[in-house]
Design an enzyme around this catalytic site. Structure first.
Site, PDB file in Angstrom:
ATOM      1  N   TYR A   1     -48.110  24.767  31.066  1.00 30.03           N
ATOM      2  CA  TYR A   1     -48.150  23.520  30.706  1.00 30.03           C
ATOM      3  C   TYR A   1     -48.393  23.376  29.274  1.00 30.03           C
ATOM      4  O   TYR A   1     -49.706  24.032  29.113  1.00 30.03           O
ATOM      5  CB  TYR A   1     -48.889  22.502  31.540  1.00 30.03           C
ATOM      6  CG  TYR A   1     -48.112  21.447  32.032  1.00 30.03           C
ATOM      7  CD1 TYR A   1     -47.722  20.434  31.143  1.00 30.03           C
ATOM      8  CD2 TYR A   1     -47.870  21.209  33.445  1.00 30.03           C
ATOM      9  CE1 TYR A   1     -47.128  19.138  31.403  1.00 30.03           C
ATOM     10  CE2 TYR A   1     -47.061  20.106  33.664  1.00 30.03           C
ATOM     11  CZ  TYR A   1     -46.641  19.273  32.700  1.00 30.03           C
ATOM     12  OH  TYR A   1     -45.985  18.057  33.160  1.00 30.03           O
TER      13      TYR A   1
ATOM     14  N   THR B   1     -28.535  21.059  18.387  1.00 31.73           N
ATOM     15  CA  THR B   1     -28.799  21.800  19.409  1.00 31.73           C
ATOM     16  C   THR B   1     -28.894  23.164  19.238  1.00 31.73           C
ATOM     17  O   THR B   1     -28.609  23.600  18.233  1.00 31.73           O
ATOM     18  CB  THR B   1     -27.662  21.687  20.431  1.00 31.73           C
ATOM     19  OG1 THR B   1     -26.487  21.929  19.774  1.00 31.73           O
ATOM     20  CG2 THR B   1     -27.326  20.194  20.926  1.00 31.73           C
TER      21      THR B   1
ATOM     22  N   LYS C   1     -25.007  25.600  21.137  1.00 28.83           N
ATOM     23  CA  LYS C   1     -23.728  25.746  20.749  1.00 28.83           C
ATOM     24  C   LYS C   1     -23.443  26.787  19.931  1.00 28.83           C
ATOM     25  O   LYS C   1     -23.697  27.895  20.396  1.00 28.83           O
ATOM     26  CB  LYS C   1     -23.357  24.335  20.151  1.00 28.83           C
ATOM     27  CG  LYS C   1     -23.623  23.226  21.128  1.00 28.83           C
ATOM     28  CD  LYS C   1     -23.293  21.899  20.613  1.00 28.83           C
ATOM     29  CE  LYS C   1     -23.468  20.813  21.604  1.00 28.83           C
ATOM     30  NZ  LYS C   1     -23.481  19.310  21.538  1.00 28.83           N
TER      31      LYS C   1
ATOM     32  N   ASP D   1     -26.509  14.606  12.521  1.00 24.32           N
ATOM     33  CA  ASP D   1     -26.564  14.953  13.997  1.00 24.32           C
ATOM     34  C   ASP D   1     -25.692  16.281  13.784  1.00 24.32           C
ATOM     35  O   ASP D   1     -24.570  16.251  14.276  1.00 24.32           O
ATOM     36  CB  ASP D   1     -26.156  14.010  14.979  1.00 24.32           C
ATOM     37  CG  ASP D   1     -26.342  14.407  16.415  1.00 24.32           C
ATOM     38  OD1 ASP D   1     -26.909  15.796  16.366  1.00 24.32           O
ATOM     39  OD2 ASP D   1     -25.751  13.833  17.083  1.00 24.32           O
TER      40      ASP D   1
ATOM     41  N   ARG E   1     -30.410  26.396  25.983  1.00 23.15           N
ATOM     42  CA  ARG E   1     -29.883  24.842  25.893  1.00 23.15           C
ATOM     43  C   ARG E   1     -31.264  24.110  25.593  1.00 23.15           C
ATOM     44  O   ARG E   1     -32.014  24.177  25.990  1.00 23.15           O
ATOM     45  CB  ARG E   1     -29.588  24.488  27.503  1.00 23.15           C
ATOM     46  CG  ARG E   1     -28.925  23.269  27.683  1.00 23.15           C
ATOM     47  CD  ARG E   1     -28.151  23.203  28.960  1.00 23.15           C
ATOM     48  NE  ARG E   1     -27.180  24.080  28.782  1.00 23.15           N
ATOM     49  CZ  ARG E   1     -26.105  23.880  28.252  1.00 23.15           C
ATOM     50  NH1 ARG E   1     -26.026  22.675  27.678  1.00 23.15           N
ATOM     51  NH2 ARG E   1     -25.114  24.750  28.149  1.00 23.15           N
TER      52      ARG E   1
ATOM     53  N   GLU F   1     -48.701  20.221  26.613  1.00 28.86           N
ATOM     54  CA  GLU F   1     -48.497  19.157  26.087  1.00 28.86           C
ATOM     55  C   GLU F   1     -49.158  19.058  24.507  1.00 28.86           C
ATOM     56  O   GLU F   1     -50.270  19.820  24.499  1.00 28.86           O
ATOM     57  CB  GLU F   1     -49.173  18.008  26.824  1.00 28.86           C
ATOM     58  CG  GLU F   1     -48.181  17.341  27.974  1.00 28.86           C
ATOM     59  CD  GLU F   1     -48.971  16.146  28.630  1.00 28.86           C
ATOM     60  OE1 GLU F   1     -48.054  15.709  29.428  1.00 28.86           O
ATOM     61  OE2 GLU F   1     -49.897  15.855  28.297  1.00 28.86           O
TER      62      GLU F   1
HETATM   63  C1  LIG Z   1     -23.746  17.906  21.738  1.00 28.53           C
HETATM   64  C2  LIG Z   1     -24.171  16.968  21.037  1.00 28.53           C
HETATM   65  C3  LIG Z   1     -25.229  16.054  21.264  1.00 28.53           C
HETATM   66  C4  LIG Z   1     -25.930  16.361  22.738  1.00 28.53           C
HETATM   67  O1  LIG Z   1     -26.609  17.436  22.871  1.00 28.53           O
HETATM   68  P1  LIG Z   1     -27.116  17.474  24.490  1.00 28.53           P
HETATM   69  O2  LIG Z   1     -28.085  18.666  24.508  1.00 28.53           O
HETATM   70  O3  LIG Z   1     -26.020  17.779  25.412  1.00 28.53           O
HETATM   71  O4  LIG Z   1     -28.060  16.484  24.587  1.00 28.53           O
HETATM   72  C5  LIG Z   1     -25.665  15.187  20.435  1.00 28.53           C
HETATM   73  N1  LIG Z   1     -24.874  14.839  19.350  1.00 28.53           N
HETATM   74  C6  LIG Z   1     -23.739  15.986  19.015  1.00 28.53           C
HETATM   75  C7  LIG Z   1     -23.069  15.269  17.723  1.00 28.53           C
HETATM   76  C8  LIG Z   1     -23.336  16.759  19.759  1.00 28.53           C
HETATM   77  O5  LIG Z   1     -22.327  17.496  19.589  1.00 28.53           O
END
Ligand SMILES: *Cc1c(COP(=O)(O)O)cnc(C)c1O
Length: 413
Positions: A60, A232, A235, A206, A241, A62
């Site tokens: 844990y 993320t 990907k 993003d 993840r 935090e």
């Molecule tokens: C994949 C993605 C997300 C979200 O990712 P998660 O891990 O599935 O929550 C947010 N924004 C964009 C542009 C993405 O391609």
């Protein structure tokens, strides 16, 4: 203590919980015997899997390194500092927060850091490739903020810069979001910065999809332009993840507080350790070569699909992503995806800009990790088109898929 990679980890499970072990092995078999073309997926390394399956999962933690709400964090603190330092150095960022549990939680934290409920936000509309967190009414974003969507040009499929500028001038948003789940071209971050500055808005990039290409020098970086970059790690970046946020020093404290305690609780230290491993891998020349091969593969895939008669959005790709309309082959995206699934080719449908039917969305991150190159992409595209047209029976297609992936095991024994 030994750390093992996924297939061997299942030895423990096989002994103790054969029921679950069978499920795990079944999924491993599915991943290695079918073709993984989902644009958001990849095969992370045995080292990343080892960190994920490590006893750091027990801890844990935090708070942040040096300022935790729990005792016994002195070792995991080192892991988190390592992940943060590697992320900062990999992306040339002044600050990195590696605690976001997912891409969506990273975006939530970015909004929490910069916005108040009811604020106006400009983002790519969902029909054009915006993510759920970019204003979907089914998501917190659409419920708590006033989203104004911009789109792509009906002819070219490219982001309509004139519209972005006009909407920004009219609506004076508090933030502009650039980034997409399906846009196959580079995003012009300098353009978005200019518009944001003109109207006094924050710029949030993003970059969940292209951040791995950015790490490998195969796509332009949003870091010099955006106030906050959300991403993320699972990907193209090929880590565990999870999510990540990059920003300048001036927003560091607001971003950290927006992640914990505002939107999350305890940090997932095993995942953070795995992120550190992935950042380390992404800083190698091998990863740079990988990122460029991902793009080269996607370009060939797009070109061959176009030769086969599919309509490729924007006429091609700059990234790992290809979106295409199979309508000229006689079926819509949903039907095509069903036929492809039966053939062992796993991919997604996506919205097609300015169309009522759905298209196909593919990516080359996973197959490139497996070692496939241009020649294999031509084979994949030809097979895909044959299956979609109904010319190649699914039994025969499955055999060809198995033959193809058999030469490229994602986790060689
Ligand atoms: C994949 C993605 C997300 C979200 O990712 P998660 O891990 O599935 O929550 C947010 N924004 C964009 C542009 C993405 O391609």
């Amino acid at each position: 203590m030994s750390v093992t990679h996924a297939p061997q980890t299942t030895d423990v499970l096989t002994r103790q919980d054969p029921e679950l072990a069978e499920i795990l092995l079944g999924e491993l078999h599915r991943q290695s015997s079918t073709l993984q073309l989902i644009a958001a997926e990849n095969f992370c390394s045995p080292a990343v899997l080892a960190a994920l399956g490590s006893p750091l999962a027990n801890k844990y933690a935090e708070g942040y390194p040096g300022a935790r709400h729990h005792g016994g964090c002195e070792i995991v603190d080192v892991a988190e500092r390592l992940a943060v330092d590697r992320a900062k150095s990999l992306f040339g960022a002044e600050h990195a927060n590696v605690q976001s549990h997912s891409g969506s939680s990273a975006v939530l934290a970015a909004y929490a850091a910069l916005l108040r409920p009811g604020d106006t936000v400009l983002a790519l509309g969902l029909p054009y490739g915006g993510h759920l967190t970019h204003g979907s009414p089914a998501n917190f974003s659409g419920r708590w903020f006033d989203f104004v969507p911009y789109g792509v040009d009906a002819e070219t499929g490219l982001i309509d810069h004139d519209q972005v500028r006009a909407l920004a001038r009219t609506h004076r948003p508090k933030a502009i979001v650039c980034g997409s789940i399906a846009y196959p071209r580079h995003i012009d971050y300098a353009f978005f910065r200019e518009v944001a500055d003109e109207v006094g808005a924050y710029l949030i990039a993003d970059a969940a999809h292209p951040i791995g290409l950015v790490a490998g020098g195969a796509a332009p970086s949003p870091v010099p332009y955006a106030d906050i970059v959300c991403a993320t790690t699972h990907k193209v970046l090929r880590g565990p993840r999870g999510g990540m946020i990059l920003c300048g020093a001036e927003l560091a404290e607001r971003v950290d507080r927006a992640v914990f305690p505002f939107t999350q609780g305890g940090a997932q230290m095993h995942t953070i350790a795995a992120k550190a491993v992935a950042f380390g891998e992404a800083a190698t020349p091998a990863f740079t070569a990988y990122a460029h091969q991902v793009v080269a593969n996607a370009r060939v895939l797009a070109a061959t699909l176009a030769d086969e008669g599919l309509v490729v959005t924007t006429g091609g790709t700059d990234t790992h992503l290809v979106t295409a309309d199979p309508a000229p082959l006689g079926v819509d995206g949903r039907t095509a995806r069903g036929r492809l699934a039966a053939a062992g080719m796993v991919l997604d449908c996506c919205a097609l800009p300015h169309a009522d039917t759905r298209g196909l969305r593919l990516g080359t991150a996973a197959v490139t990790t497996q070692g496939m190159a241009e020649k294999e992409m031509m084979r994949v595209a030809a097979l895909l088109a044959g299956v979609v047209r109904g010319e190649v029976e699914s039994v025969r297609a499955r055999e060809e898929v198995r033959d193809l992936v058999g030469g490229f095991p994602p986790y060689p024994a």
